[in-house]
Design an enzyme around this catalytic site. Structure first.
Site, mmCIF file in Angstrom:
data_model
loop_
_atom_site.group_PDB
_atom_site.id
_atom_site.type_symbol
_atom_site.label_atom_id
_atom_site.label_comp_id
_atom_site.label_asym_id
_atom_site.label_seq_id
_atom_site.Cartn_x
_atom_site.Cartn_y
_atom_site.Cartn_z
ATOM 1 N N GLU A 30 0.739 -1.122 0.003
ATOM 2 C CA GLU A 30 0.026 0.043 -0.045
ATOM 3 C C GLU A 30 0.965 1.140 -0.138
ATOM 4 O OE1 GLU A 30 -3.778 2.233 2.575
ATOM 5 O OE2 GLU A 30 -2.643 0.347 3.240
ATOM 6 N N LYS A 43 -2.815 -2.125 -2.752
ATOM 7 C CA LYS A 43 -3.996 -1.313 -2.413
ATOM 8 C C LYS A 43 -3.591 0.358 -2.544
ATOM 9 C CE LYS A 43 -6.593 0.162 1.798
ATOM 10 N NZ LYS A 43 -6.967 -0.315 3.177
#
Length: 297
Positions: free
Chosen positions: A177, A214
Site C-alpha cells: 500500500e 492497495k
C-alpha cells in the site's frame, strides 16, 4: 503456501475488503466518528476495548458476510482478541466467510524526497509466525506519497516489495500500500511514476510469489488496469483516502477490476448510540453501496 480457498475468493473479487485496522494513533478519531468521545475512556486499555467492541459489532452484523465482504484487515490487537469467544481471524473466516488480513507496519518515518517510508519492523518475522498460527491469510503495510518525486517513489516501492518478499516467505500474501495523498497538486504525475515503479517491481517476482496492491483511487479511470491484469497480482484494492463514501464509490465504479478496501468510508454513519436494528440497517446499506461500486467496473 496461502490457503487456496481463500486465495480463490480474493482473486474472484466478488465483493470488497473491510479495513478494520485503525492503529493506536488513529483509534481516537475512529471512535469520535463513531460517537465515542475521548472522555468516555481514561486509558489506552479502555480505548482499545471500545474500538474492539465497534469492530465486533460490525463483524457480527447480519450483512457482514463473505457474500459481499471478501476480506477484512485486522489490527494486531484485534487478531489477539476474540469475538463471541472465538479468535477473531477464525471467527471472520469460519463464521462470516471473510478472509482475514493483518496490518503489520509500525507507522511512518519522517518525510524525505516527498514520501514517508515505513518505520523499521525488526519483529516482522515473529509477527508473521503469529499471524500464520492465528489463521491469517495476508498482511497490509502502508507508506505515503506526498509529491511526484521520482527518487522518493522509487524508494517507497522498493521498500514495500523488499518487505513483501519477507512476508511471502512465511506463506502469507502481502497487500502493498503506497498511498498517494489525495490533496496534492501533482497527484496524477505521482500516479504515473507509481505505476511505472510498481510494474518494474512486479516483473521481478517469480511465479510462486503473489502480492496484492492497495492504491489510492486514481485521477484517470483505469490508470492501474495493467496491474489488475498482472499475473503476480491477486487483486488490486482501492483505499478511500479521505474521499467521502459517495465520491469514493463513484470513482471506484469507473475502475475496472479494482475493488474497495475502505476504512472511514465503511464506518461513515455508524454510531455507538444506534440501536442494533438501526446499526445493522446502516451497515447493510453501506456494505451494499460499496459492493455495487466494487463490481461495477
Amino acid at each position: 503456501m496461502p490457503n487456496q480457498q481463500q486465495l480463490d475468493k480474493i482473486k474472484a473479487g466478488k465483493g470488497f475488503i473491510a479495513a478494520l485496522d485503525q492503529s493506536g494513533g488513529s483509534t481516537p478519531k475512529a471512535l469520535r466518528l463513531y460517537g465515542v468521545e475521548e472522555n468516555a475512556y481514561s486509558n489506552d486499555a479502555e480505548m482499545y476495548d471500545m474500538i474492539h467492541a465497534m469492530r465486533s459489532r460490525i463483524a457480527k452484523a447480519p450483512a457482514f458476510t463473505g457474500e459481499k465482504v471478501v476480506g477484512a484487515i485486522l489490527f494486531e490487537m484485534t487478531m489477539d482478541r476474540q469475538i463471541d469467544g472465538q479468535p477473531t481471524a477464525s471467527y471472520m473466516w469460519e463464521k462470516r466467510g471473510v478472509v482475514p488480513f493483518l496490518k503489520v507496519d509500525k507507522g511512518l518515518a519522517d518525510e524525505e524526497n516527498g514520501v514517508q517510508l515505513m518505520k523499521p519492523m525488526p519483529e516482522l518475522d515473529a509477527l508473521c509466525e503469529r499471524a500464520v498460527a492465528a489463521g491469517i491469510f495476508g498482511t497490509k503495510m502502508r507508506s505515503v506519497i506526498n509529491a511526484a518525486n521520482a527518487e522518493g517513489i522509487k524508494a517507497i516501492v522498493s521498500q514495500q516489495f523488499e518487505v513483501g518478499k519477507q512476508i511471502i516467505s512465511h506463506g502469507l500474501v502481502p497487500i502493498i500500500e503506497p498511498e498517494v495523498t489525495i490533496s496534492i497538486s501533482d497527484k496524477a504525475a505521482a500516479e504515473d511514476l507509481l505505476l511505472a515503479e510498481l510494474t518494474a517491481q512486479l516483473d521481478t517476482l517469480s511465479d510462486d510469489q503473489t502480492v496484492m496492491l492497495k492504491l489510492t483511487l486514481p485521477e484517470t479511470a483505469n490508470h492501474y488496469v495493467t496491474l489488475v491484469n498482472h499475473p503476480r497480482v491477486a487483486s488490486v484494492v482501492a483505499l478511500s483516502g479521505g474521499y467521502s463514501r459517495e465520491e469514493a464509490n463513484a470513482r471506484l465504479s469507473k475502475n475496472t477490476g479494482m475493488i474497495a478496501s475502505f476504512s472511514r468510508a465503511l464506518t461513515e454513519g455508524l454510531s455507538a448510540q444506534q440501536s442494533d436494528d438501526a446499526f445493522n440497517a446502516t451497515i447493510a446499506d453501506t456494505i451494499d453501496s460499496i459492493y455495487q461500486a466494487s463490481i461495477a467496473g
